[in-house]
Design a protein around this motif. Structure first.
Motif, PDB file in Angstrom:
ATOM      1  N   MET A 136      -6.454  27.216  -3.024  1.00  0.00           N
ATOM      2  CA  MET A 136      -6.937  28.098  -1.956  1.00  0.00           C
ATOM      3  C   MET A 136      -7.165  27.289  -0.680  1.00  0.00           C
ATOM      4  N   VAL A 137      -6.719  27.852   0.438  1.00  0.00           N
ATOM      5  CA  VAL A 137      -6.931  27.206   1.732  1.00  0.00           C
ATOM      6  C   VAL A 137      -8.429  27.174   2.028  1.00  0.00           C
ATOM      7  N   GLU A 138      -8.915  26.064   2.550  1.00  0.00           N
ATOM      8  CA  GLU A 138     -10.337  25.943   2.873  1.00  0.00           C
ATOM      9  C   GLU A 138     -10.658  26.733   4.140  1.00  0.00           C
ATOM     10  N   LEU A 139     -11.769  27.416   4.120  1.00  0.00           N
ATOM     11  CA  LEU A 139     -12.207  28.155   5.303  1.00  0.00           C
ATOM     12  C   LEU A 139     -12.403  27.218   6.493  1.00  0.00           C
ATOM     13  N   SER A 140     -12.968  26.047   6.233  1.00  0.00           N
ATOM     14  CA  SER A 140     -13.263  25.107   7.327  1.00  0.00           C
ATOM     15  C   SER A 140     -12.005  24.654   8.051  1.00  0.00           C
ATOM     16  N   ASP A 141     -10.862  24.673   7.349  1.00  0.00           N
ATOM     17  CA  ASP A 141      -9.591  24.232   7.946  1.00  0.00           C
ATOM     18  C   ASP A 141      -8.783  25.386   8.543  1.00  0.00           C
ATOM     19  N   THR A 142      -9.269  26.599   8.397  1.00  0.00           N
ATOM     20  CA  THR A 142      -8.524  27.769   8.868  1.00  0.00           C
ATOM     21  C   THR A 142      -8.724  27.965  10.367  1.00  0.00           C
ATOM     22  N   PRO A 143      -7.647  28.025  11.141  1.00  0.00           N
ATOM     23  CA  PRO A 143      -7.804  28.272  12.590  1.00  0.00           C
ATOM     24  C   PRO A 143      -8.507  29.601  12.834  1.00  0.00           C
ATOM     25  N   ALA A 144      -9.290  29.661  13.877  1.00  0.00           N
ATOM     26  CA  ALA A 144     -10.069  30.861  14.188  1.00  0.00           C
ATOM     27  C   ALA A 144      -9.193  32.110  14.276  1.00  0.00           C
ATOM     28  N   GLU A 145      -8.001  31.953  14.857  1.00  0.00           N
ATOM     29  CA  GLU A 145      -7.140  33.130  15.038  1.00  0.00           C
ATOM     30  C   GLU A 145      -6.491  33.580  13.715  1.00  0.00           C
ATOM     31  N   SER A 146      -6.681  32.790  12.646  1.00  0.00           N
ATOM     32  CA  SER A 146      -6.082  33.142  11.348  1.00  0.00           C
ATOM     33  C   SER A 146      -7.110  33.659  10.339  1.00  0.00           C
ATOM     34  N   LEU A 147      -8.315  33.944  10.802  1.00  0.00           N
ATOM     35  CA  LEU A 147      -9.372  34.364   9.869  1.00  0.00           C
ATOM     36  C   LEU A 147      -9.059  35.707   9.207  1.00  0.00           C
ATOM     37  N   ASP A 148      -8.430  36.622   9.938  1.00  0.00           N
ATOM     38  CA  ASP A 148      -8.070  37.914   9.324  1.00  0.00           C
ATOM     39  C   ASP A 148      -7.107  37.710   8.155  1.00  0.00           C
ATOM     40  N   LYS A 149      -6.157  36.814   8.341  1.00  0.00           N
ATOM     41  CA  LYS A 149      -5.183  36.522   7.265  1.00  0.00           C
ATOM     42  C   LYS A 149      -5.891  35.826   6.101  1.00  0.00           C
ATOM     43  N   PHE A 150      -6.840  34.943   6.400  1.00  0.00           N
ATOM     44  CA  PHE A 150      -7.604  34.259   5.353  1.00  0.00           C
ATOM     45  C   PHE A 150      -8.343  35.292   4.492  1.00  0.00           C
ATOM     46  N   ILE A 151      -8.963  36.261   5.146  1.00  0.00           N
ATOM     47  CA  ILE A 151      -9.692  37.297   4.417  1.00  0.00           C
ATOM     48  C   ILE A 151      -8.738  38.100   3.539  1.00  0.00           C
TER      49      ILE A 151
END
Length: 352
Positions: free
Chosen positions: A1-16
């Motif tokens: 799983m990709v770490e939240l801390s490493d996720t670019p701000a503009e990609s948070l919707d995709k992370f969710i």
């Protein structure tokens, strides 16, 4: 799983979407597990006793629609017809929990269901809830349950329901007499659920993100953090005051919640959806609640419950984590600048 801390701000919707939203199969399985237990509670549990179940209400993240992928837990509040007051709930809940436990263990022996229960041992003489784990060949993973007996203070709810102020007057008087503020919040589970259930899908996704972040912090600090419910309500408040629109920037919302946590010593938040200052007893009580040491976040369904808790040190540890997280990719734009925040006051506007 990709770490939240490493996720670019503009990609948070995709992370969710990729990591936090539960899929249809998972939701169906959890619903099946809940149906098994609800049927058991309604039809089997008290059939030979003078008690009757008037309704079983699903609370927690399952009821509110904010479940995280891979975290299957459910709060079920059992309303009993012969509990006639808040005090009686307090005095008799232990016997009802014992009866539910006894019947669960009988089902286990009789193999009534194609499931296995693991009832956890009680640590207290008069526990508030019965905790157990359900396993089944039909489920890919176990489901954790908390079952709470409760007095049916509200009766049957209709759309747009607002409780009679006298219900809250009785609640306040009982809590003050017993010195147990927030003790009877299970009685108001339906209101807590409805407060969140009809919110925009994107706000629920932001709540999931905040909950996921909270769980990451909890891995480090164990049980030394504020209640998760306080963070859920803080997220709702941030959105109401900062956006209130179905579509918004998830990164902006997330950073706003983190910034509010840093200001925990000033937080004083409440809602007037289910109770307000019209009644003099409720008004005086609210004034007293809102004058307490910060942070104060009143349960929108139960004015006696300050869900922020009574230990500011727990917020200190969470704020300590926030300071680290504000430097991570999820809180910064691609150019390295901090994501902007909504302009949200630390106190509910039109503060008393």
């Amino acid at each position: 799983m990709v770490e939240l801390s490493d996720t670019p701000a503009e990609s948070l919707d995709k992370f969710i979407e990729d990591h936090l939203l539960s899929n249809e199969e998972f939701r169906t399985q959890v619903k099946q597990a809940i149906d098994i237990i609800c049927t058991f509670l309604k039809e089997r549990c008290f059939r030979c006793a003078p008690h009757r179940v008037s309704k079983v209400v699903k609370g927690g993240s399952s009821g509110k629609g904010t479940t995280l992928r891979g975290r299957s837990d459910a709060d079920l509040v059992v309303f009993l017809t012969n509990l006639t007051s808040f005090r009686e709930q307090l005095e008799r809940r232990g016997e009802f929990i014992e009866e539910i436990r006894r019947q669960l263990e009988a089902c286990q022996r009789e193999k009534t269901f194609e499931v296995k229960f693991e009832v956890q041992k009680q640590q207290w003489k008069n526990p508030r809830a019965l905790s157990f784990v359900l396993r089944s060949p039909k489920l890919d993973q176990e489901v954790e349950f908390d079952v709470l007996p409760a007095f049916d203070a509200l009766g049957q709810l209709t759309k747009g329901y607002r409780p009679d102020p006298q219900i809250y007057v009785k609640l306040i008087q009982e809590c003050e007499n017993q010195r147990r503020e927030g003790e009877f919040s299970p009685c108001f589970t339906e209101l807590q659920r409805d407060f969140l259930k009809e919110r925009p899908a994107k706000l629920k996704s932001l709540i999931r993100l905040v909950k996921h972040w909270y769980q990451l912090c909890k891995m480090k600090h164990k049980n030394n953090l504020p209640p998760q419910y306080a963070l859920e309500l803080l997220t709702v408040y941030a959105w109401e005051q900062g956006s209130a629109k179905p579509e918004f920037s998830t990164a902006q919302g997330f950073r706003t919640v983190l910034e509010l946590i840093l200001k925990y010593q000033d937080l004083c938040i409440y809602w007037k959806k289910y109770y307000d200052t019209e009644n003099s007893i409720i008004r005086q009580y609210l004034k007293k609640q809102l004058a307490k040491p910060r942070p104060v976040i009143l349960d929108p369904a139960d004015p006696t419950g300050n869900v922020a808790g009574r230990e500011p040190q727990r917020w200190h540890w969470l704020a300590h984590e926030v300071r680290y997280w504000l430097s991570y990719s999820c809180c910064r734009n691609l150019n390295g600048m901090p994501v902007s925040t909504w302009n949200v006051p630390v106190r509910t506007p039109d503060f008393m």
